[in-house]
Design a protein around this motif. Sequence first.
Motif, PDB file in Angstrom:
ATOM      1  N   LEU A  47       0.827  -1.209   0.000  1.00  0.00           N
ATOM      2  CA  LEU A  47       0.000   0.000   0.000  1.00  0.00           C
ATOM      3  C   LEU A  47       0.864   1.265   0.000  1.00  0.00           C
ATOM      4  O   LEU A  47       0.561   2.238  -0.703  1.00  0.00           O
ATOM      5  CB  LEU A  47      -0.930  -0.011   1.209  1.00  0.00           C
ATOM      6  CG  LEU A  47      -2.038  -1.082   1.197  1.00  0.00           C
ATOM      7  CD1 LEU A  47      -2.805  -1.059   2.516  1.00  0.00           C
ATOM      8  CD2 LEU A  47      -2.987  -0.865   0.026  1.00  0.00           C
ATOM      9  N   GLN A  48       1.939   1.232   0.793  1.00  0.00           N
ATOM     10  CA  GLN A  48       2.833   2.394   0.834  1.00  0.00           C
ATOM     11  C   GLN A  48       3.456   2.678  -0.521  1.00  0.00           C
ATOM     12  O   GLN A  48       3.625   3.840  -0.915  1.00  0.00           O
ATOM     13  CB  GLN A  48       3.922   2.173   1.886  1.00  0.00           C
ATOM     14  CG  GLN A  48       3.422   2.302   3.316  1.00  0.00           C
ATOM     15  CD  GLN A  48       4.475   1.975   4.354  1.00  0.00           C
ATOM     16  OE1 GLN A  48       5.496   1.344   4.044  1.00  0.00           O
ATOM     17  NE2 GLN A  48       4.237   2.370   5.597  1.00  0.00           N
ATOM     18  N   SER A  49       3.788   1.615  -1.258  1.00  0.00           N
ATOM     19  CA  SER A  49       4.357   1.795  -2.602  1.00  0.00           C
ATOM     20  C   SER A  49       3.342   2.416  -3.559  1.00  0.00           C
ATOM     21  O   SER A  49       3.708   2.989  -4.586  1.00  0.00           O
ATOM     22  CB  SER A  49       4.835   0.450  -3.157  1.00  0.00           C
ATOM     23  OG  SER A  49       3.742  -0.391  -3.472  1.00  0.00           O
ATOM     24  N   GLU A  50       2.049   2.300  -3.189  1.00  0.00           N
ATOM     25  CA  GLU A  50       0.978   2.895  -4.003  1.00  0.00           C
ATOM     26  C   GLU A  50       0.526   4.236  -3.437  1.00  0.00           C
ATOM     27  O   GLU A  50      -0.452   4.815  -3.913  1.00  0.00           O
ATOM     28  CB  GLU A  50      -0.210   1.921  -4.059  1.00  0.00           C
ATOM     29  CG  GLU A  50       0.130   0.583  -4.712  1.00  0.00           C
ATOM     30  CD  GLU A  50      -0.946  -0.476  -4.469  1.00  0.00           C
ATOM     31  OE1 GLU A  50      -1.903  -0.170  -3.718  1.00  0.00           O
ATOM     32  OE2 GLU A  50      -0.822  -1.579  -5.011  1.00  0.00           O
ATOM     33  N   GLY A  51       1.232   4.692  -2.395  1.00  0.00           N
ATOM     34  CA  GLY A  51       0.895   5.973  -1.781  1.00  0.00           C
ATOM     35  C   GLY A  51      -0.315   5.912  -0.865  1.00  0.00           C
ATOM     36  O   GLY A  51      -0.979   6.929  -0.620  1.00  0.00           O
ATOM     37  N   VAL A  52      -0.616   4.738  -0.348  1.00  0.00           N
ATOM     38  CA  VAL A  52      -1.792   4.555   0.501  1.00  0.00           C
ATOM     39  C   VAL A  52      -1.346   4.252   1.926  1.00  0.00           C
ATOM     40  O   VAL A  52      -0.451   3.431   2.145  1.00  0.00           O
ATOM     41  CB  VAL A  52      -2.673   3.401  -0.024  1.00  0.00           C
ATOM     42  CG1 VAL A  52      -3.865   3.167   0.899  1.00  0.00           C
ATOM     43  CG2 VAL A  52      -3.145   3.679  -1.442  1.00  0.00           C
ATOM     44  N   ASP A  53      -1.990   4.899   2.909  1.00  0.00           N
ATOM     45  CA  ASP A  53      -1.672   4.684   4.316  1.00  0.00           C
ATOM     46  C   ASP A  53      -2.705   3.757   4.953  1.00  0.00           C
ATOM     47  O   ASP A  53      -3.912   3.918   4.743  1.00  0.00           O
ATOM     48  CB  ASP A  53      -1.659   6.031   5.056  1.00  0.00           C
ATOM     49  CG  ASP A  53      -1.363   5.868   6.533  1.00  0.00           C
ATOM     50  OD1 ASP A  53      -2.296   5.978   7.340  1.00  0.00           O
ATOM     51  OD2 ASP A  53      -0.187   5.589   6.870  1.00  0.00           O
ATOM     52  N   LYS A  54      -2.215   2.774   5.690  1.00  0.00           N
ATOM     53  CA  LYS A  54      -3.087   1.779   6.326  1.00  0.00           C
ATOM     54  C   LYS A  54      -4.157   2.438   7.191  1.00  0.00           C
ATOM     55  O   LYS A  54      -5.352   2.107   7.096  1.00  0.00           O
ATOM     56  CB  LYS A  54      -2.217   0.829   7.154  1.00  0.00           C
ATOM     57  CG  LYS A  54      -2.959  -0.021   8.165  1.00  0.00           C
ATOM     58  CD  LYS A  54      -1.980  -0.767   9.088  1.00  0.00           C
ATOM     59  CE  LYS A  54      -2.663  -1.293  10.327  1.00  0.00           C
ATOM     60  NZ  LYS A  54      -1.743  -1.985  11.243  1.00  0.00           N
ATOM     61  N   LYS A  55      -3.756   3.353   8.029  1.00  0.00           N
ATOM     62  CA  LYS A  55      -4.698   3.964   8.966  1.00  0.00           C
ATOM     63  C   LYS A  55      -5.717   4.856   8.256  1.00  0.00           C
ATOM     64  O   LYS A  55      -6.857   4.986   8.698  1.00  0.00           O
ATOM     65  CB  LYS A  55      -3.939   4.745  10.030  1.00  0.00           C
ATOM     66  CG  LYS A  55      -3.148   3.836  10.968  1.00  0.00           C
ATOM     67  CD  LYS A  55      -2.430   4.609  12.042  1.00  0.00           C
ATOM     68  CE  LYS A  55      -1.653   3.653  12.962  1.00  0.00           C
ATOM     69  NZ  LYS A  55      -0.883   4.381  13.984  1.00  0.00           N
ATOM     70  N   ARG A  56      -5.307   5.431   7.142  1.00  0.00           N
ATOM     71  CA  ARG A  56      -6.221   6.324   6.416  1.00  0.00           C
ATOM     72  C   ARG A  56      -7.375   5.556   5.783  1.00  0.00           C
ATOM     73  O   ARG A  56      -8.509   6.030   5.765  1.00  0.00           O
ATOM     74  CB  ARG A  56      -5.447   7.101   5.342  1.00  0.00           C
ATOM     75  CG  ARG A  56      -6.299   8.158   4.624  1.00  0.00           C
ATOM     76  CD  ARG A  56      -5.458   9.033   3.724  1.00  0.00           C
ATOM     77  NE  ARG A  56      -4.765   8.272   2.696  1.00  0.00           N
ATOM     78  CZ  ARG A  56      -5.337   7.882   1.555  1.00  0.00           C
ATOM     79  NH1 ARG A  56      -6.608   8.174   1.325  1.00  0.00           N
ATOM     80  NH2 ARG A  56      -4.646   7.207   0.660  1.00  0.00           N
ATOM     81  N   ILE A  57      -7.090   4.325   5.275  1.00  0.00           N
ATOM     82  CA  ILE A  57      -8.167   3.564   4.630  1.00  0.00           C
ATOM     83  C   ILE A  57      -9.023   2.815   5.644  1.00  0.00           C
ATOM     84  O   ILE A  57     -10.109   2.348   5.320  1.00  0.00           O
ATOM     85  CB  ILE A  57      -7.616   2.582   3.563  1.00  0.00           C
ATOM     86  CG1 ILE A  57      -6.725   1.508   4.206  1.00  0.00           C
ATOM     87  CG2 ILE A  57      -6.875   3.331   2.475  1.00  0.00           C
ATOM     88  CD1 ILE A  57      -6.328   0.415   3.223  1.00  0.00           C
ATOM     89  N   GLY A  58      -8.517   2.676   6.878  1.00  0.00           N
ATOM     90  CA  GLY A  58      -9.313   2.056   7.928  1.00  0.00           C
ATOM     91  C   GLY A  58      -9.218   0.540   7.957  1.00  0.00           C
ATOM     92  O   GLY A  58      -8.755  -0.110   7.016  1.00  0.00           O
TER      93      GLY A  58
END
Length: 842
Positions: free
Chosen positions: A94-105
């Motif tokens: 997810l981080q490599s895709e610019g996505v944060d774990k906590k942000r998506i829930g």
Amino acid sequence: MLEKKYNHMIVEEGKYSLWKEKRYFDSGDKDKEPFTIVIPPPNITGKLHLGHAWDTAIQDTIIRFKRMQGYDALWLPGMDHAAISTEAKVVAKLQSEGVDKKRIGRENFIKECWDWKNKYSNNIRDQWAKLGLSLDYRKERFTLDEGLNNAVNKVFVDLYNKGLIYRGEKIINWDPVAQTALSNEEVIYKNDKGAFYHIKYFIEGTNEYLDVATTRPETLFGDTAVAVNPNDKRYKKYIGKKAILPIINKLIPIIADAHADPEFGSGVVKITPAHDPNDFEVGLRHNLEKVVCINPDATMNENADKYNNQDRYECRENLIEDLKSMELLIEIEHMVHSVGHSERTDAVVEPYLSKQWFVKMKPLADAVLENQKNSETKINFIPKRFEKTMNHWMEIINDWCISRQLWWGHRIPAWYKDNEIYVGLEAPKEDGWAQDEDVLDTWFSSALWPFSTLGWPDETSDMKKYFPTDVLVTGYDIIFFWVCRMAFDSLEFTKQRPFKHCLIHGLVRDINGKKMSKSLGNGIDPMDEIDEYGADSLRFYLNTAVSAGIDLKYDRNKLKSSWNFLNKLWNASRYVLMNLDNYKKEDFTLENLSLSDKWILTKMNKTIKDVTKHMEKFDLNMAGNTLYEFIWHDYCDNYIEMSKFATNNTTSSVLLLVLTNILKMMSPYTPFITEEIYNMLPIKECDSIMISSYPVYDKKLVFKEEEIQMDKMLDFISLFRNIKTENKISSKFEIIDYNNNDLLNKIINISDKIVEKPSYNDSISVELYSYKLDIYFDNKENYLEQQKKLEEETNNLKLSIERRKKLLSNENYVNKAPKEIVNKEKEDLEKEILRLETLMKN
């Protein structure tokens, strides 16, 4: 000869469909006795490693053997959710895709984890197929599927209601990278460079100070006391006084506690109850404050004063410099010490005060120890020595920290409302309750694997028939992690052992004995090995390279040797089949057996008996090597050569019968090549070797006298060839024959060399048992060399005969050594005496 990749590219590629169609491997025959293996579930984080290939090669060989013996053989597949490592992989993706774990829930993150699981579980199944695993895919399980989740929740709730699970504040192992608690078994200790930092702790109102040594100076912000031993005369006068905590100038008590060892260092220790398990216990005894000074991510918190937000190691460096400038640092004593690292992330583990869930282990461990005293109900370890490993762990067990600060996993079935805790299978119906955010340690669910996969807690037909399972195959490195936990959970919830036998193998290491790892660059992908040498070669090598419990130094040359062996079997089979053209079922006969026919049938039946005995004991190494010797030497090198001099239905039938039984005995080890050859046979029991019957010893086809007679002839043939080679005798020689044995003369190709009056002057006599030949040849060039060799051989024989006689005169040895070894010594002694007599005549 086939191309190098034959037993993958040619034979195996076409057989993948067999595995994917799930043919032949379904269990559930109510009329057969059950035999059960549950696969050690691989985690879903990527490729299967060589250790798992070893695990599964052993299991598949055993289950195929039992299936051919007529058992209702269940080999149950499944996979493990591997909470820490899978969550780390998905977070990184997810981080490599610019996505944060906590942000998506949580909900969306868990969906991402399931997508990962579905992708990689398909990869694992493909790799299982490539290895040729005969799994019953109808019963495949996953540690997070609904049934296993229900089992996990029931176990948690039942243990909680019995007082065996509790929530408490303790020092736990904290992984600052994964940011989760770890059990003791998930901490790997390594020798790291470190130091003792000797720091001055001044005594309040004086110029005196105590020399306090610590390996972790950054934790001094959590110090709430300094301890000395109550019997240490040097410090008795300071007990009850106050010391000044360096840097922050806080007053802390000087206490007397046995934890301080007068013989170690200065005899004075700092007490940090929130960051050291021993100090935590001291804190409880003296009612000390617990001050946490490090954050979950291993940065310092507000209690660290000006070092707040600094990484723990950055803080250490800066703190030491400040202590030096304030003349509070006495010395730095460099050393190497054992430091705990996270098994999953390799981060240095931080002892951390935290509220977690624990299993009270002693009652559960004691039940296992008691059960191991009962020979009827215990787990039988192979090799036996590993039972001590399990028992020792049970004897020194600490409570097990089972909560993990993750989202992927079995969520703890506990809810909180104000100061209340509710634990149950269903959520509370009233409003205002919040479920615990943590999940359970992956090993908590894996510990239920042998029975939860069969439908427990429901009383399913599978549970009734297949539990307890028959054998678990695993490495000695996870006896603590997994075997022990399956043992106590199974006893607690089913009142039975989880498996009757526990077969332990070693670790796979590189050729130099080093553990394989990505960091060392010495890892080997089993799929690459299959691409090069085929699954059969890899399986046979892994199964036969070492005995149970021994580490395997992976040697590609030995893998090549396995390929060469299978190539020999392939070529021998092709020769036999070529000579069975137009052979029909009605041609089969065992009438008018020749000496060589009776010999190979006897050797075959002895091999069947020995291999079956070894397989029943799960000694695949001995069984495989017994097969190797029989196939390579007895069948290929000797009998096939002898068969070339006899063209009749009887010899053809013997060739076919022995080849068929060879293929059946080899099939559990090498399913691809044996299936291919079996389907070429003119007479077959059924349409697949995998469901054919395993060979059974037939005493009617054992001819002991003929076996001895043929063995002696072969010994003589070997001696004849060796003497010819040693004496450099070319094709120009003549023979005086005392045997009149047509088969012997054909095998050693001397029929046209036999004369009544030799034309050569030089001669050497070859004599053994009742066999004798004189070789005549021109020996001018190598006479002296021959004499020297004969003298050397004579001397060596004398020494060997003397040694064997001395050994066999030792009653203790004769009575205690295995009978077959003693008999072999006697046979070798007889051969050596006969050979020496022949040499002395020359």
